[in-house]
Design an enzyme around this catalytic site. Structure first.
Site, PDB file in Angstrom:
ATOM      1  N   ALA A 134      -4.590  -5.163  -6.480  1.00 53.53           N
ATOM      2  CA  ALA A 134      -5.379  -5.826  -5.699  1.00 53.53           C
ATOM      3  C   ALA A 134      -5.179  -7.196  -5.281  1.00 53.53           C
ATOM      4  O   ALA A 134      -5.730  -7.268  -4.688  1.00 53.53           O
ATOM      5  CB  ALA A 134      -7.298  -4.471  -6.139  1.00 53.53           C
ATOM      6  N   CYS A 135      -4.927  -7.847  -6.662  1.00 56.36           N
ATOM      7  CA  CYS A 135      -5.709  -9.645  -6.888  1.00 56.36           C
ATOM      8  C   CYS A 135      -3.601 -10.118  -6.677  1.00 56.36           C
ATOM      9  O   CYS A 135      -3.493 -10.832  -5.987  1.00 56.36           O
ATOM     10  CB  CYS A 135      -5.522 -10.016  -8.446  1.00 56.36           C
ATOM     11  SG  CYS A 135      -7.040  -9.527  -8.748  1.00 56.36           S
ATOM     12  N   SER A 136      -2.792  -9.289  -6.749  1.00 59.70           N
ATOM     13  CA  SER A 136      -1.612  -9.394  -6.094  1.00 59.70           C
ATOM     14  C   SER A 136      -1.263  -9.322  -4.492  1.00 59.70           C
ATOM     15  O   SER A 136      -0.505  -9.829  -4.320  1.00 59.70           O
ATOM     16  CB  SER A 136       0.066  -8.620  -6.388  1.00 59.70           C
ATOM     17  OG  SER A 136      -0.145  -8.566  -8.272  1.00 59.70           O
TER      18      SER A 136
ATOM     19  N   ALA B  71      -3.333 -12.256  -3.176  1.00 58.95           N
ATOM     20  CA  ALA B  71      -2.591 -13.547  -3.393  1.00 58.95           C
ATOM     21  C   ALA B  71      -1.539 -13.916  -2.145  1.00 58.95           C
ATOM     22  O   ALA B  71      -1.355 -15.030  -2.298  1.00 58.95           O
ATOM     23  CB  ALA B  71      -2.411 -13.466  -4.838  1.00 58.95           C
TER      24      ALA B  71
END
Length: 157
Positions: free
Chosen positions: A48-50, A53
């Site tokens: 999710a963070c990838s 970002a």
């Protein structure tokens, strides 16, 4: 459990000095006179963070054209942020806040519900800061999916 103070539009954004993925110290005050999108994410290298970002990276040109700079903040070490930036082609600063001092100043760390469990952790949050250093938008408890598109629509960028 950690007590959270939530920031609101019109308040001065808490200043900070944090190292980026290259070890360069970034001070929020250095961006005075520019509009800044500051996003807090739980952990580099996670799906999710990838995705979030990378969506910010894909939007840096239109956001820059609308006058915004993007800064990401997580608890990750500088070395991990370097690998994260390299792996995903991220060209904006990723800031390391392992002690969560800045997270807490922005209300982006505290008690949250994670898959039905109450835990302490990073609360995915985004702040839009005006050129005067004041908060224009404070978005808490956001979902990674579609978030960047919502921010761009909010900012008409």
């Amino acid at each position: 459990m950690t007590e959270r103070t939530l920031l609101e539009p019109g308040q001065a954004a808490p200043d900070f000095s944090l190292p980026d993925q290259d070890g360069t110290i970034r001070n929020l005050s250095d961006y005075r006179g520019e509009r800044v999108i500051l996003f807090f994410y739980p952990e580099a290298m996670t799906p999710a963070c990838s995705m979030e970002a990378c969506e910010f990276q894909e939007s840096t040109a239109p956001l820059a054209a609308a006058g915004y700079r993007v800064l990401g903040i997580s608890r990750d070490a500088v070395e991990k942020l370097r690998r994260f930036a390299d792996r995903n082609g991220l060209e904006y600063p990723l800031l390391s806040d392992p002690e969560t001092t800045v997270h807490k100043a922005y209300g982006a760390f505290g008690t949250k519900n994670s898959y039905g469990r109450i835990i302490e952790g990073v609360i995915r949050s985004t702040f839009v800061l005006g050129a005067d250093g004041k908060i224009e938008h404070a978005l808490y408890n956001i979902k990674a999916t579609g978030h960047v598109a919502r921010v761009r629509k909010l900012l008409d960028a």
